[in-house]
Enzyme design. Structure first.
Site, PDB file in Angstrom:
ATOM      1  N   GLU A 127       0.886  -1.156   0.000  1.00  0.00           N
ATOM      2  CA  GLU A 127       0.000   0.000   0.000  1.00  0.00           C
ATOM      3  C   GLU A 127       0.928   1.210   0.000  1.00  0.00           C
ATOM      4  O   GLU A 127       1.596   1.493   0.990  1.00  0.00           O
ATOM      5  CB  GLU A 127      -0.886  -0.025   1.262  1.00  0.00           C
ATOM      6  CG  GLU A 127      -1.763   1.199   1.422  1.00  0.00           C
ATOM      7  CD  GLU A 127      -2.423   1.254   2.817  1.00  0.00           C
ATOM      8  OE1 GLU A 127      -2.791   0.196   3.371  1.00  0.00           O
ATOM      9  OE2 GLU A 127      -2.556   2.368   3.340  1.00  0.00           O
ATOM     10  N   ARG A 158       1.308  10.154   0.951  1.00  0.00           N
ATOM     11  CA  ARG A 158       1.806  11.166   1.881  1.00  0.00           C
ATOM     12  C   ARG A 158       3.007  11.866   1.290  1.00  0.00           C
ATOM     13  O   ARG A 158       3.525  12.816   1.856  1.00  0.00           O
ATOM     14  CB  ARG A 158       2.221  10.507   3.205  1.00  0.00           C
ATOM     15  CG  ARG A 158       1.038   9.958   3.952  1.00  0.00           C
ATOM     16  CD  ARG A 158       1.460   9.180   5.175  1.00  0.00           C
ATOM     17  NE  ARG A 158       0.432   8.215   5.484  1.00  0.00           N
ATOM     18  CZ  ARG A 158       0.482   7.367   6.489  1.00  0.00           C
ATOM     19  NH1 ARG A 158       1.524   7.353   7.291  1.00  0.00           N
ATOM     20  NH2 ARG A 158      -0.492   6.511   6.689  1.00  0.00           N
ATOM     21  N   THR A 206      -3.606   6.230   2.109  1.00  0.00           N
ATOM     22  CA  THR A 206      -3.784   7.632   2.496  1.00  0.00           C
ATOM     23  C   THR A 206      -4.451   8.427   1.372  1.00  0.00           C
ATOM     24  O   THR A 206      -4.094   9.569   1.086  1.00  0.00           O
ATOM     25  CB  THR A 206      -2.446   8.287   2.924  1.00  0.00           C
ATOM     26  OG1 THR A 206      -1.694   7.357   3.706  1.00  0.00           O
ATOM     27  CG2 THR A 206      -2.700   9.512   3.780  1.00  0.00           C
ATOM     28  N   LYS A 208     -11.029  -0.971   6.413  1.00  0.00           N
ATOM     29  CA  LYS A 208      -9.819  -0.811   7.224  1.00  0.00           C
ATOM     30  C   LYS A 208     -10.234  -0.412   8.643  1.00  0.00           C
ATOM     31  O   LYS A 208     -11.314   0.162   8.839  1.00  0.00           O
ATOM     32  CB  LYS A 208      -8.972   0.287   6.569  1.00  0.00           C
ATOM     33  CG  LYS A 208      -7.728   0.719   7.308  1.00  0.00           C
ATOM     34  CD  LYS A 208      -6.899   1.646   6.419  1.00  0.00           C
ATOM     35  CE  LYS A 208      -5.900   2.443   7.230  1.00  0.00           C
ATOM     36  NZ  LYS A 208      -4.558   2.461   6.630  1.00  0.00           N
TER      37      LYS A 208
HETATM   38  C1  3PG Z   1      -0.468   4.104   8.652  1.00  0.00           C
HETATM   39  O1  3PG Z   1      -1.363   4.154   7.841  1.00  0.00           O
HETATM   40  O2  3PG Z   1       0.228   5.063   9.042  1.00  0.00           O
HETATM   41  C2  3PG Z   1      -0.134   2.797   9.187  1.00  0.00           C
HETATM   42  O3  3PG Z   1      -1.263   2.089   9.342  1.00  0.00           O
HETATM   43  C3  3PG Z   1       0.642   2.997  10.445  1.00  0.00           C
HETATM   44  O4  3PG Z   1       0.723   1.894  11.139  1.00  0.00           O
HETATM   45  P1  3PG Z   1       2.022   1.462  11.926  1.00  0.00           P
HETATM   46  O5  3PG Z   1       1.638   1.483  13.374  1.00  0.00           O
HETATM   47  O6  3PG Z   1       2.300   0.108  11.402  1.00  0.00           O
HETATM   48  O7  3PG Z   1       3.129   2.435  11.607  1.00  0.00           O
END
Ligand code: 3PG
Length: 213
Positions: free
Chosen positions: A42, A46, A70, A130
């Site tokens: 994914e 960002r 995102t 999700k």
């Molecule tokens: C995100 O979208 O930032 C991830 O789901 C973050 O999850 P993590 O705790 O694995 O960094």
């Protein structure tokens, strides 16, 4: 809706959440993940490198399931799809983004952490969403509570998923797959060497297969 994609998610077990600063990191990241048997990514919107990285990953590893994360706007969804994203992930539930992806027949996984949000997603035909940020919203306990009224609904938790709790999550029928960053943290490949990514991803896949077979 999206039954074949949901089946694919079940097989993938873990979807790494990848943040890339440069498109040049995309091919070596794809190679490392595929070598580890982690056959998806994914790629989050960002950074400005997201769309180009999705394209580069798909070119490097055509069998890899590359999606966009995102995704906050319809414009980002379109940019991701134009770059070859196979699925779209959003941190929250935005009906406009979800409806747009459905119209374009691209699987979408919006974030839902409350009964109202799950209800809104199901109204649009989604049976997998999700669950983010999973740790802060009560993790598996909350997911199990939500799945009592929403019979058959399943989640992909991200946010605080790690080696330590992976087995708990994957041990539940309410979990389709998990997502996370622990094997793809930018510090692991800052020097251009992706061997740490490959090692941690392989370790994670072994732990996941130990639970799910
Ligand atoms: C995100 O979208 O930032 C991830 O789901 C973050 O999850 P993590 O705790 O694995 O960094």
């Amino acid at each position: 809706m999206y039954e074949s994609f949901y089946k694919t998610l079940e097989e993938l077990l873990i979807v790494p959440v990848v943040v890339l600063d440069s498109e040049s990191q995309a091919a070596p990241m794809a190679d490392a993940l595929m070598a580890a048997g982690m056959c998806s990514a994914e790629v989050t919107f960002r950074t400005d490198a997201a769309a180009g990285s999705i394209r580069a990953m798909r070119d490097a590893q055509p069998k890899m399931h590359v999606g966009a994360g995102t995704v906050l706007t319809v414009g980002q969804a379109d940019a991701a799809i134009a770059s070859g994203a196979e699925f779209i992930v959003s941190p929250g539930f935005d009906a406009e983004v979800v409806s747009h992806c459905i119209e374009r027949e691209v699987p979408v996984l919006p974030g839902t952490v409350t009964p109202s949000e799950v209800s809104a997603a199901r109204k649009l035909g989604l049976t997998v969403t999700k669950f983010f940020p999973a740790a802060q919203y009560g993790g598996l306990d909350t997911i199990k509570a939500l799945c009592a009224p929403f019979v058959g609904h399943r989640f992909m938790p991200t946010g605080g998923v790690s080696k330590a709790n992976l087995a708990d999550y994957l041990g539940s029928d309410s979990i389709v797959a998990v997502g996370g960053t622990w094997m793809v943290k930018p510090a692991l490949f800052a020097d251009g060497d992706f061997s740490q990514v490959e090692r941690l991803a392989a370790e994670a896949m072994a732990a996941a297969h130990a639970v799910r077979g």
